[in-house]
Design an enzyme around this catalytic site. Sequence first.
Site, mmCIF file in Angstrom:
data_model
loop_
_atom_site.group_PDB
_atom_site.id
_atom_site.type_symbol
_atom_site.label_atom_id
_atom_site.label_comp_id
_atom_site.label_asym_id
_atom_site.label_seq_id
_atom_site.Cartn_x
_atom_site.Cartn_y
_atom_site.Cartn_z
ATOM 1 C CB CYS A 354 -4.752 -8.853 -0.604
ATOM 2 S SG CYS A 354 -3.907 -7.280 -0.443
ATOM 3 N NE ARG A 383 0.749 -2.629 6.042
ATOM 4 C CZ ARG A 383 -0.566 -2.503 6.281
ATOM 5 N NH1 ARG A 383 -1.031 -1.405 6.854
ATOM 6 N NH2 ARG A 383 -1.396 -3.468 5.935
ATOM 7 C CD GLN A 401 -3.329 -6.585 8.092
ATOM 8 O OE1 GLN A 401 -3.041 -7.299 7.139
ATOM 9 N NE2 GLN A 401 -3.706 -5.328 7.949
ATOM 10 C CG ASP A 403 -5.723 -9.584 5.697
ATOM 11 O OD1 ASP A 403 -6.778 -8.956 5.596
ATOM 12 O OD2 ASP A 403 -4.724 -9.366 4.981
ATOM 13 C CG HIS A 405 -8.186 -11.213 1.023
ATOM 14 N ND1 HIS A 405 -7.151 -11.573 1.850
ATOM 15 C CD2 HIS A 405 -8.051 -9.869 0.805
ATOM 16 C CE1 HIS A 405 -6.403 -10.509 2.111
ATOM 17 N NE2 HIS A 405 -6.930 -9.469 1.492
ATOM 18 C CE LYS A 489 -10.375 3.021 4.553
ATOM 19 N NZ LYS A 489 -9.030 2.862 5.150
ATOM 20 C CG HIS A 535 -9.138 -6.424 0.420
ATOM 21 N ND1 HIS A 535 -7.811 -6.742 0.241
ATOM 22 C CD2 HIS A 535 -9.606 -6.101 -0.823
ATOM 23 C CE1 HIS A 535 -7.487 -6.613 -1.038
ATOM 24 N NE2 HIS A 535 -8.560 -6.220 -1.698
#
Length: 662
Positions: A354, A383, A401, A403, A405, A489, A535
């Site tokens: 992000c 991670r 991911q 991912d 946004h 979330k 997200h």
Amino acid sequence: MPVSITITVVSPDSSEPRQVDTTTTGLDLFGDDRSIVAMQVNGETKDLVHMLADGDEVVPVLVTSDEGLAILRHSCAHVAAQAVQNLHAEAKLGIGPPITDGFYYDFLLEEPLTPERLKVIEKKMVGIIKERQRFVRRVVSDDEAVAELQSEPFKLELVQLKGSAADTEGAMVEVGAGELTIYDNVRRDDSTAWGDLCRGPHVPHTGYINQAAFALTRTSAAYWRGDQANPQLQRLYGTAWATKDDLQAYKTRLEEAAKRDHRKLGAELDLYSFPENIGPGLPVFHPKGGVIKREMEDYVRRRHIEEGFLYVGTPHIAKEDLYYTSGHLPYYADGMFPPIDDDGHLYRLKAMNCPMHNEIFRSRGRSYRELPLRFFEFGTVYRNEKSGVLQGLTRVRSITQDDSHSYCTPEQAPAEIKHLLNFVLSLLRDFGLDDFYLELSTRDDKKKDKFIGTDEDWETATEVLRTVCAETGLEVVPDPGGAAYYGPKVSVQARDAIGRTWQMSTIQYDFNMARRFELEYTAADGSRQCPVMIHSAKFGSIERFIGVLVEHYAGAFPVWLSPVQVTAVPVAAEFNDYLEDVAQQLRKAGVRVEVDTSDDRFPKKIRTASKQKVPYVLIAGEEDRSAGAVSFRYRDGSQKNGVPIAEAVAEITKAIADKVQV
């Protein structure tokens, strides 16, 4: 309206149950006898355990409910700890919370807890259960607890860290921020058999634990308070259920889960591995596993583009300052790898995409006409997961991911979240996961210092998510305190083929990060406004999603995902060329096909294809060749003979296009 209630009780001086019938609208179920073991309401049996809450208040709880099972298992954890200390007086106690489907208890113990030793502990537990020892709650001051627990160093540490210790996994069952309590196990002669620092609640006495419905299951190593710098303890796992049948059903589920273990199947099917020389939590995908990963990526990339997302790409490292701007440092520092020093400039492996997407947004001026603006990438993030929690593909350090946004106006946020949620649910259904519920994670209002933003921000964002979730018609389960530090979330919890629940996709409402990056768009009135940032990760993690799918399908993927969709097996070597021609026609149609021309005998070739869980085996002998046909052998063992080649190609390509399971 009167309710017919039949109560089954066990008197303190007898082990024989007796029934009390009554009809009432408001009966005190307990009176002087608190040993109620079952109740019938209008003919329906309601098994109970009892929760000792504040003081000595007794509240009935269904033993088959989640809360009832948690109480039962927590009580069984105490019995296990008592049994261990009876057998090993030198054993030091860690923590012993209930967990999903069971419980555990940590011990500092010199002697290893071998499978043979577990049987001895179980036998001792049965003896404690038969004694019907009462769980008696006792409030103690901090000083009293310290004096009483001098021989228990880990318990002393929890007392001294009271409040903050609640952040330790499982420590909430021991201490909170308020008063301390010890639960004593008291024999019938009122002598104390054992005691433990604990917040409770527990069943009234050990007899509530069905001696035929509990089991010690395994052991593992565990660092005290989850820190590798602390002593390593032995963790004893167990399970407890209301009935023997429930226990047997659980064991059957475990056996089925073991057959589906993605780590085992990954090796058998040659999909992926976890080389020690690369490092824990860093999987590599073999060619066949790479096929699955590529198919997933191609599919989700196409779907994102269809849904209006713009594909972007970002690097794997960035200056540390970027993550201070985003707020991840210091809030998420423990989840990130240590900094890399480059001539005095500190860099970090990215743990999320992000912040970099925000830099793309602010690379030029933006207009309200562009919103919602949707960025998407396959970004690999890293991670710093502790080695003790790594587990195959479902808990890794290298995470790819899908991912995305979305940047939108506050007014657009509800529609954008609805759009994302519909997208997520349709994607999961395409992969064969269609049994799910939603979990709404919100801020813990008692720990506001762990979250960024005003009360108004949180109320607005939470209400938007709550409303959109309700509109889906799906079950919505609250998760107080589970929000990200920057906003609430919603996550999709999917059930697999054997009923296990996996957290899959997430959608997060972020009112914070866009402000920290000073993101702006020009509104219709010419003013400069800050967008809302949403997200979303559809797979969550491709690695984890693959692990879930392997277990969901037990390695027998639907045709479109199968690494090898067709194996062609000639009856004899003289038919090799014929099947090679058939295979070439299939390849031109986009089918992944192999021809087994090995020296193995025909029956072994069939067994090999079956073990590899190939959806279609095409067989050809003289009769097939003469007819310009092939014979089908399906994954379930059924067969179809003499299928013309063109029809065979059409059947297989249609199954791939329709994403069917054969």
